[in-house]
Design a protein around this motif. Structure first.
Motif, PDB file in Angstrom:
ATOM      1  N   SER A  28      49.977 -32.280 -36.501  1.00  0.00           N
ATOM      2  CA  SER A  28      49.625 -33.721 -36.981  1.00  0.00           C
ATOM      3  C   SER A  28      50.865 -34.999 -37.791  1.00  0.00           C
ATOM      4  N   ALA A  29      51.763 -34.272 -38.496  1.00  0.00           N
ATOM      5  CA  ALA A  29      52.235 -34.837 -39.176  1.00  0.00           C
ATOM      6  C   ALA A  29      53.158 -35.629 -38.528  1.00  0.00           C
ATOM      7  N   ASP A  34      50.807 -40.417 -42.083  1.00  0.00           N
ATOM      8  CA  ASP A  34      49.631 -40.468 -43.486  1.00  0.00           C
ATOM      9  C   ASP A  34      49.016 -41.049 -44.038  1.00  0.00           C
ATOM     10  N   SER A 185      57.856 -29.555 -35.510  1.00  0.00           N
ATOM     11  CA  SER A 185      57.168 -30.362 -36.232  1.00  0.00           C
ATOM     12  C   SER A 185      58.033 -30.644 -37.579  1.00  0.00           C
ATOM     13  N   ASP A 186      57.764 -30.551 -39.260  1.00  0.00           N
ATOM     14  CA  ASP A 186      58.686 -30.991 -39.461  1.00  0.00           C
ATOM     15  C   ASP A 186      59.770 -30.357 -40.281  1.00  0.00           C
ATOM     16  N   SER A 226      46.268 -29.272 -43.124  1.00  0.00           N
ATOM     17  CA  SER A 226      46.943 -28.927 -41.706  1.00  0.00           C
ATOM     18  C   SER A 226      47.538 -27.468 -41.727  1.00  0.00           C
ATOM     19  N   ARG A 253      60.642 -34.663 -35.961  1.00  0.00           N
ATOM     20  CA  ARG A 253      59.997 -35.875 -36.769  1.00  0.00           C
ATOM     21  C   ARG A 253      61.024 -37.238 -35.322  1.00  0.00           C
TER      22      ARG A 253
END
Ligand code: GLU
Length: 382
Positions: A28-29, A34, A185-186, A226, A253
């Protein structure tokens, strides 16, 4: 050369572009801003470019995308930090529609058809549903479509939820014998500690076994809506490696994360020691308590030994009671067990089509089922 050798020879880094089937999980991130709750369409367009480039090489790609709750909560004015289950479900209902639209738009630029599949934990656990989900996915891939999967958050109650898409993506990868799974992911991979808190935490580029030492590095699960974190990523890794699927944790990212990986960008690879094909056969051969027995004739015995599927025509007799998707024993005319497999028909229908040509199935059963009683992919010789 076998699949794992093509994708990662001994000691080599797995190569996404050399794999036949890859699952990519998007957190999601990465996808949702955000602050605004909006989908980052520039990021998504760049990802779509990466996916299209893999598909153009003949790699079948499946996306598992989070983001429904993150997008939908804003639309419904659900602003509090921790959402109740019913809030999340409502948010997912509103957000999933927007998510699907965003994927459709981004991939349409490459003339790629996107197909949405919403699954529950049971769909990957229960055998009959598992067979159905698998054949739907295979059909979509064979038609050149891009499946985009998420958990069906609006109907899943807390007890029957995955709750995190890392494990969902790993289950999907195992279900369809993917060679690679990428968790975008982050964070750019696994460290010996939490790099945000521990300046001495060292990066680990390659893992071959998820043992206690590796598990300790994951720390605790984070809080928030999340539910990712390293703990669920390692749980996903266990599922993937058990299914013969290499898994990567990579930073998503920046734009073009898959392209970056292909160019040697930093990530942690969890490297599987066997191919998905071998792992699946081992799983089927080791299936506990087969529910019934299928006795085959001499012709079918030869066909099976040649690596072919078991057709109803080669079946002499059925014993026991079983359902579609159950594991059954396959026995030679003299009663010796020669194989195990997952049956495409329950025992009642199997008895009716035993010894008959596949072209007669529709007439006998009144519906057009599979041509094979047990497909060769679902069969392991013993
Ligand atoms: N299925 C959830 C969503 O789409 C996300 C779960 C996760 O991020 O792991 O919002």
């Amino acid at each position: 050369m076998s699949a794992p050798e093509a994708a990662a020879g001994a000691g080599a880094t797995p190569d996404l572009g050399a794999m036949s089937r890859v699952v990519v999980k998007i957190g999601s991130a990465l996808l949702v801003d955000d602050a605004t709750g909006e989908i980052d369409s520039a990021w998504l367009d760049a990802l779509a470019d990466d996916v299209a480039s893999l598909m153009a090489r003949g790699v079948e790609v499946i996306l598992v995308s989070s983001g429904a709750i993150a997008v939908g909560r804003g639309c419904l004015g659900l602003t509090r930090q921790t959402l109740r289950l019913e809030d999340k479900q409502a948010a997912a209902a509103a957000g999933q529609l927007r998510l699907a639209h965003a994927y459709r738009t981004a991939l349409a630029r490459h003339d790629i058809t996107v197909a949405q599949i919403l699954v529950t934990l049971e769909d990957t656990e229960e055998r009959r549903r598992h067979l159905n989900a698998r054949s739907t996915l295979r059909t979509l891939l064979a038609r050149g479509a891009l499946p985009v999967i998420n958990e069906n958050d609006t109907v899943a109650t807390s007890e029957i939820r995955f709750g995190d898409n890392d494990r969902l993506a790993a289950r999907v990868a195992a279900m369809i014998d993917a060679e690679g799974l990428v968790l975008l992911s982050d964070i750019d991979g696994l460290y010996t500690g939490d790099p945000r808190r521990d300046p001495d935490a060292a990066f680990i580029p390659r893992v071959e076994r998820i043992d206690d030492e590796i598990a300790r590095m994951a720390g605790d699960a984070p809080v928030g809506y999340s539910s990712g974190g390293m703990v669920t990523k390692l749980a996903a890794g266990r599922i993937a490696l058990g299914a013969g699927c290499h898994m990567a944790i990579a930073q998503g990212r920046q734009h073009h994360p898959l392209q970056r990986m292909r160019e040697g960008g930093r990530c942690t690879w969890f490297v599987a020691s066997e191919s998905p094909h071998t792992a699946r056969k081992r799983w089927i051969a080791g299936s506990l308590n087969p529910a019934g027995t299928v006795y085959v004739d001499q012709g079918a015995l030869t066909a099976l030994r040649d690596g072919r599927s078991l057709l109803p025509a080669g079946v002499a007799r059925i014993a026991g009671s079983f359902q579609r998707g159950d594991a059954v024993r396959i026995c030679a005319p003299d009663g010796r067990e020669i194989a195990r497999g997952l049956t495409a028909y329950g025992d009642a229908d199997a008895r009716r089509i035993a010894g008959r040509k596949s072209s007669a199935i529709a007439e006998i059963l009144g519906y057009r089922g599979r041509e094979e009683l047990i497909h060769r992919d679902d069969l392991a010789l013993i």
